[in-house]
Scaffold this active site. Structure first.
Site, PDB file in Angstrom:
ATOM      1  NE  ARG A  26      -1.444  -1.428   3.701  1.00  0.00           N
ATOM      2  CZ  ARG A  26      -1.619  -1.290   5.017  1.00  0.00           C
ATOM      3  NH1 ARG A  26      -2.781  -0.906   5.493  1.00  0.00           N
ATOM      4  NH2 ARG A  26      -0.633  -1.531   5.845  1.00  0.00           N
ATOM      5  CD  GLU A  31       4.793   5.346  16.314  1.00  0.00           C
ATOM      6  OE1 GLU A  31       5.819   5.392  17.044  1.00  0.00           O
ATOM      7  OE2 GLU A  31       3.772   4.745  16.648  1.00  0.00           O
ATOM      8  CD  GLN A  49       4.365  28.423  13.930  1.00  0.00           C
ATOM      9  OE1 GLN A  49       4.292  29.188  14.875  1.00  0.00           O
ATOM     10  NE2 GLN A  49       4.799  28.803  12.739  1.00  0.00           N
ATOM     11  CG  ASN A  51       6.276  26.395  10.378  1.00  0.00           C
ATOM     12  OD1 ASN A  51       5.181  26.809  10.717  1.00  0.00           O
ATOM     13  ND2 ASN A  51       7.392  26.741  10.994  1.00  0.00           N
ATOM     14  NE  ARG A  61      11.630  27.178   0.906  1.00  0.00           N
ATOM     15  CZ  ARG A  61      10.642  27.970   0.495  1.00  0.00           C
ATOM     16  NH1 ARG A  61      10.390  29.094   1.134  1.00  0.00           N
ATOM     17  NH2 ARG A  61       9.922  27.639  -0.558  1.00  0.00           N
ATOM     18  CG  HIS A  64      15.432  31.905   7.932  1.00  0.00           C
ATOM     19  ND1 HIS A  64      14.626  31.189   7.088  1.00  0.00           N
ATOM     20  CD2 HIS A  64      15.905  32.939   7.179  1.00  0.00           C
ATOM     21  CE1 HIS A  64      14.595  31.749   5.894  1.00  0.00           C
ATOM     22  NE2 HIS A  64      15.370  32.822   5.922  1.00  0.00           N
ATOM     23  CE  LYS A  74      13.665  27.194  12.676  1.00  0.00           C
ATOM     24  NZ  LYS A  74      14.242  27.914  11.525  1.00  0.00           N
ATOM     25  CD  GLU A 142      11.858  35.517   9.929  1.00  0.00           C
ATOM     26  OE1 GLU A 142      11.971  34.476   9.295  1.00  0.00           O
ATOM     27  OE2 GLU A 142      11.034  36.417   9.647  1.00  0.00           O
ATOM     28  CG  ASP A 168      16.283  33.836   2.813  1.00  0.00           C
ATOM     29  OD1 ASP A 168      15.969  34.422   3.870  1.00  0.00           O
ATOM     30  OD2 ASP A 168      15.879  32.692   2.523  1.00  0.00           O
TER      31      ASP A 168
END
Length: 187
Positions: A26, A31, A49, A51, A61, A64, A74, A142, A168
């Site tokens: 399938r 997890e 949060q 993203n 990117r 940051h 993160k 930020e 950036d």
């Protein structure tokens, strides 16, 4: 146990997680976050949060971060594709201050980027990228560091083909960046 292995990178506060992926006819299942398991592995954070970003090949990117008291840890995943993911230590007093670590991140892996690190990536191929963060986005706090600062010297996979946002492109080098993190041995 969904996490199969944990590897601390050259800056040991940054960790690479490999996941057990259950595949059959399938598709697959894995997890990505199980609080108790991550606590046992030394990641004492909860996430507030989530993203999701999509990037074309060669998009960069970053780099940051958010200032205290809105500093973010993160846990980042590639849902689909492949990225070169980078963490730069910006903690005053750290033996690794201004140094970077990078990994070729693919589905089935996650990178933990703790508070006090600038984070960025370059998409090697078309990529969907998921971020679980420890504090909410705070535009007023930020900050960023120039992705190509020669003092830091990140070895991006395709620097000449890099695609960046105007924001950036305008980030200052580390020597002119604002940061308010202190290194502590307990991190």
């Amino acid at each position: 146990m969904p996490v199969v292995s944990v590897r601390r990178l050259e800056i040991p506060d940054v960790m690479l997680f490999e996941f057990r992926v259950f595949e059959d006819n399938r598709g697959f299942f894995t997890e990505l976050w199980k609080r108790g398991e991550y606590l046992a592995l030394g990641l004492p954070y909860d996430f507030v949060q989530v993203n999701l970003s999509y990037s074309h090949p060669n998009v960069v990117r970053g780099l940051h971060y958010q200032l205290k008291p809105s500093e973010q840890g993160k846990l980042v995943y590639v849902v689909k594709g492949r990225v070169f993911d980078v963490a730069v230590d910006v903690r005053r007093g750290s033996p690794w201050f201004g140094r970077w670590v990078g990994v070729d991140l693919r589905p089935g892996q996650a990178l933990w980027v703790p508070p006090g690190f600038a984070h960025g990536f370059q998409a090697i191929e078309e990529s969907w990228f998921l971020y679980l963060v420890t504090k909410e986005y705070d535009q007023a706090r930020e900050r960023c560091i120039n992705w190509s600062d020669p003092v830091i010297g990140v070895k991006w996979p395709n620097p000449t083909g890099a695609i960046l946002s105007n924001r950036d492109k305008a980030c200052p080098p580390l020597s002119q960046a604002e940061y308010n993190f202190e290194y502590t041995v307990s991190q």
